[in-house]
Design a protein around this motif. Sequence first.
Motif, PDB file in Angstrom:
ATOM      1  N   ASP A 160     -12.143   1.997  85.113  1.00 60.08           N
ATOM      2  CA  ASP A 160     -12.114   2.648  86.439  1.00 60.08           C
ATOM      3  C   ASP A 160     -10.691   3.010  86.871  1.00 60.08           C
ATOM      4  O   ASP A 160     -10.376   3.023  88.050  1.00 60.08           O
ATOM      5  N   PRO A 168     -14.063   9.495  83.807  1.00 62.14           N
ATOM      6  CA  PRO A 168     -15.233   9.760  84.655  1.00 62.14           C
ATOM      7  C   PRO A 168     -16.541   9.526  83.898  1.00 62.14           C
ATOM      8  O   PRO A 168     -17.555   9.172  84.518  1.00 62.14           O
ATOM      9  N   THR A 214     -17.440   6.110  84.825  1.00 60.81           N
ATOM     10  CA  THR A 214     -17.562   5.694  86.233  1.00 60.81           C
ATOM     11  C   THR A 214     -18.479   6.603  87.058  1.00 60.81           C
ATOM     12  O   THR A 214     -19.049   6.161  88.056  1.00 60.81           O
ATOM     13  N   GLU A 215     -18.615   7.886  86.656  1.00 61.97           N
ATOM     14  CA  GLU A 215     -19.476   8.800  87.419  1.00 61.97           C
ATOM     15  C   GLU A 215     -20.917   8.694  86.913  1.00 61.97           C
ATOM     16  O   GLU A 215     -21.148   8.259  85.784  1.00 61.97           O
ATOM     17  N   PRO A 216     -21.882   9.119  87.730  1.00 61.87           N
ATOM     18  CA  PRO A 216     -23.280   9.086  87.279  1.00 61.87           C
ATOM     19  C   PRO A 216     -23.443   9.902  85.990  1.00 61.87           C
ATOM     20  O   PRO A 216     -22.972  11.034  85.912  1.00 61.87           O
ATOM     21  N   SER A 217     -24.084   9.307  84.997  1.00 60.87           N
ATOM     22  CA  SER A 217     -24.209   9.986  83.697  1.00 60.87           C
ATOM     23  C   SER A 217     -25.437  10.885  83.692  1.00 60.87           C
ATOM     24  O   SER A 217     -26.568  10.413  83.872  1.00 60.87           O
ATOM     25  N   LYS A 218     -25.176  12.181  83.446  1.00 61.37           N
ATOM     26  CA  LYS A 218     -26.288  13.142  83.393  1.00 61.37           C
ATOM     27  C   LYS A 218     -27.158  12.855  82.161  1.00 61.37           C
ATOM     28  O   LYS A 218     -28.325  13.224  82.113  1.00 61.37           O
ATOM     29  N   ASP A 268     -28.381   9.230  85.577  1.00 58.77           N
ATOM     30  CA  ASP A 268     -27.322   9.059  86.587  1.00 58.77           C
ATOM     31  C   ASP A 268     -26.755   7.636  86.645  1.00 58.77           C
ATOM     32  O   ASP A 268     -26.234   7.190  87.679  1.00 58.77           O
ATOM     33  N   ARG A 275     -24.150   4.716  86.278  1.00 60.15           N
ATOM     34  CA  ARG A 275     -22.689   4.554  86.189  1.00 60.15           C
ATOM     35  C   ARG A 275     -22.448   3.370  85.266  1.00 60.15           C
ATOM     36  O   ARG A 275     -22.640   2.210  85.670  1.00 60.15           O
ATOM     37  N   GLU A 333     -19.801   0.530  86.330  1.00 58.51           N
ATOM     38  CA  GLU A 333     -20.219  -0.210  87.534  1.00 58.51           C
ATOM     39  C   GLU A 333     -21.420  -1.116  87.216  1.00 58.51           C
ATOM     40  O   GLU A 333     -21.486  -2.264  87.645  1.00 58.51           O
ATOM     41  N   LYS A 371     -22.727   2.292  76.650  1.00 55.58           N
ATOM     42  CA  LYS A 371     -22.688   3.763  76.592  1.00 55.58           C
ATOM     43  C   LYS A 371     -22.786   4.221  75.128  1.00 55.58           C
ATOM     44  O   LYS A 371     -23.495   5.168  74.806  1.00 55.58           O
TER      45      LYS A 371
END
Length: 281
Positions: A59, A64, A67-71, A75, A77, A80, A90
């Motif tokens: 982070d 990103p 940390t961002e919602p994964s398409k 979505d 994260r 988090e 991931k």
Amino acid sequence: LAHEVGVPLIIDNTFASPYLCRPLDWGADIVVHSATKFICGHGTAIGGVIVDSGRFPWDNGKFPGMTEPSKGYHDLRFFEYFGDFGWLLKCRAEMLRDYGPTMAPFTAWLMLIGLETLHVRMDRHVRNAAVVATFLDQHPAVDYVNYPGLPGNRYHELALKYLPRGAGSIFTFGIKGGRDAGRRFIESVQLLSHLANVGDAKSLVIHPASTTHQQLDDDELRAARIGPEMVRVSIGIEDVEDIVWDLSQALDASQVTSERPAYDGQGHSVLAKAFGAPYQT
Ligand SMILES: Cc1ncc(COP(=O)(O)O)c(C=O)c1O
């Protein structure tokens, strides 16, 4: 340096194996292995390992994808939600799914069998490699030996620090006489297998200038830091006297420049030895 600029330090520990080097203890964030090599140990299966220390702060604003919602995954994260094993998750949930390198059960079984003897093999690998490197270093047909286990090698001090149990068994040396001598050498080995793999229980050898990199001329080879004279060995766990015997006779053959057939049926090829002429090149 990696941490100063906010990226993870990833170490490819394939050549050392987890037995000889422990990168996480030295501050690495992630370690990868081609398990195809020492971990499997017999050149019988292909696989890989990712080890995540769970320490990297994903982070820090540079990742990103973590940390961002994964398409690609509802979505989620990853950092988090999963914290210190977010990146491994991931890798599994997205990358393994998308690229598809699923290991067959039989391959996993071969890997586990190999892993059981890793520590025993590695001790023997490094013991044999030290003897072979010393032998080559003193041989009149050898210009240089690039093995960090040898005192005098520019990485020797680092090897003592990071590889306290030995400097591995994969290294290069330069043969006198360049590309032609290298070719004669590689065609003369009888015990060592002429193979592009490394890390097998059996000793392996390759001369890039006459095989994998033969399309490059001498200058292009040097620019790639390979050199027409360079031979790579992966020293196995056979009786070291047999390995030294084979290298010795092949080095002698490499220095004979008179016209003679490259093969006299005594070459490295088992087929050539067993069946003779049709398999000679
Ligand atoms: C140091 C190193 N890392 C990774 C790899 C990739 O291995 P694999 O073919 O098992 O994916 C190799 C293969 O030669 C290697 O030598």
